[in-house]
Motif scaffolding. Structure first.
Motif, PDB file in Angstrom:
ATOM      1  N   LEU A   1      -4.968   2.471  -4.651  1.00  0.00           N
ATOM      2  CA  LEU A   1      -5.408   1.984  -3.271  1.00  0.00           C
ATOM      3  C   LEU A   1      -6.687   1.316  -3.338  1.00  0.00           C
ATOM      4  O   LEU A   1      -6.955   0.045  -2.742  1.00  0.00           O
TER       5      LEU A   1
ATOM      6  N   GLU B   1      -5.335   7.332  -4.946  1.00  0.00           N
ATOM      7  CA  GLU B   1      -6.660   6.758  -4.428  1.00  0.00           C
ATOM      8  C   GLU B   1      -6.920   5.490  -5.225  1.00  0.00           C
ATOM      9  O   GLU B   1      -7.581   4.523  -4.721  1.00  0.00           O
TER      10      GLU B   1
ATOM     11  N   LEU C   1       0.741  -1.236   0.106  1.00  0.00           N
ATOM     12  CA  LEU C   1       0.087  -0.171  -0.013  1.00  0.00           C
ATOM     13  C   LEU C   1       0.755   1.303   0.044  1.00  0.00           C
ATOM     14  O   LEU C   1       0.586   2.115  -0.663  1.00  0.00           O
TER      15      LEU C   1
ATOM     16  N   GLN D   1       2.118   2.059  -3.431  1.00  0.00           N
ATOM     17  CA  GLN D   1       1.104   2.404  -4.204  1.00  0.00           C
ATOM     18  C   GLN D   1       0.792   3.965  -4.271  1.00  0.00           C
ATOM     19  O   GLN D   1       0.873   4.715  -5.168  1.00  0.00           O
TER      20      GLN D   1
END
Length: 269
Positions: free
Chosen positions: A213, A210, A181, A184
């Motif tokens: 994610l 976003e 995460l 990313q």
């Protein structure tokens, strides 16, 4: 095209074939969903780093070539962006993947059985006929040329302008983390988060962090998630890459492209 239209896998598999202008859905799954989203900006694993290595070098894993010296200049950049979707994603990448059984030498590609291959080829033939052949049957030549080239070229520019600026910058291109995460976040860049135009024109791709994610969340919900993601990054000391406008994002990308075009270990490097 992220298996996010429905909880029914059959709907997710069928509906993308109604909109084949960006890429064959089968190719897109390999390139984007399996490759890019899982291994964003990871050398020799993210296929988006190696679409046209003969013309463009956006990552240090791509071997430098003399052509790269001018990759930041508008004629070369404009040519690449103009043919990226219509010729590149839709045809050349498709042909190479089926011949080499690998997408950009990054994502292994299972050979299609005869029936699936026939459907796939018919889909590509339909794309070519609908965009580049049909106009010449119904319009005068001058108008047919416009219909065949302007829409797909404009679409290609729109796609590139809303995608390349999000990952290929000095701050994001070579960033990495062993935490998926966090990786990313570090390899993405948002732009125009307070701009309705950026959100509308990019289809929500301006909130790229976003999107990576939460790839299965509809982009209409992303604006509500963005401030929460940014706050969490501040709390945990994770760099959150963000610029205010399209033009600033494009400027950062072009500067990165210029730097990556310099020959490694030369006096200008």
């Amino acid at each position: 095209l992220h298996f996010s239209m429905s909880t029914n896998w059959k709907i997710n598999a069928i509906l993308p074939y109604l909109f084949p202008w960006l890429s064959s859905p089968w190719m897109w799954y390999h390139q984007h969903v399996i490759g890019h989203h899982a291994y964003t900006n990871v050398a020799r694993m993210d296929p988006d780093l190696a679409h046209a290595p003969q013309l463009m070098r956006e990552h240090e894993s791509i071997k430098w070539r003399p052509m790269h010296k001018t990759q930041h200049r508008m004629p070369q950049l404009a040519f690449v962006w103009s043919v990226a979707v219509g010729l590149g994603l839709n045809l050349l990448s498709d042909i190479r993947a089926n011949l080499k059984l690998s997408y950009n030498s990054s994502v292994p590609y299972n050979q299609l059985d005869a029936g699936r291959l026939l459907v796939h080829v018919l889909g590509r033939v339909y794309y070519v006929v609908a965009l580049f052949v049909w106009p010449f049957y119904v319009f005068p030549v001058w108008k047919a040329v416009i219909w065949a080239l302007v829409p797909i070229t404009s679409f290609s520019w729109s796609f590139m302008l809303s995608s390349q600026v999000n990952h290929l910058t000095d701050e994001t291109s070579h960033a990495s983390s062993s935490n998926f995460l966090k990786h990313q976040v570090l390899t993405g860049q948002d732009f125009g988060n307070n701009s309705w135009f950026a959100r509308w024109y990019s289809g929500g791709l301006n909130t790229q962090i976003e999107h990576h994610l939460f790839p299965t969340v509809n982009h209409c919900h992303i604006p509500d998630l963005q401030p929460k993601v940014k706050a969490l990054c501040i709390i945990h000391g994770v760099k959150y890459n963000e610029v205010a406008t399209y033009s600033e994002a494009f400027k950062r990308h072009c500067e990165h492209t210029r730097k990556m075009g310099i020959r490694p270990f030369s006096d200008d490097h």
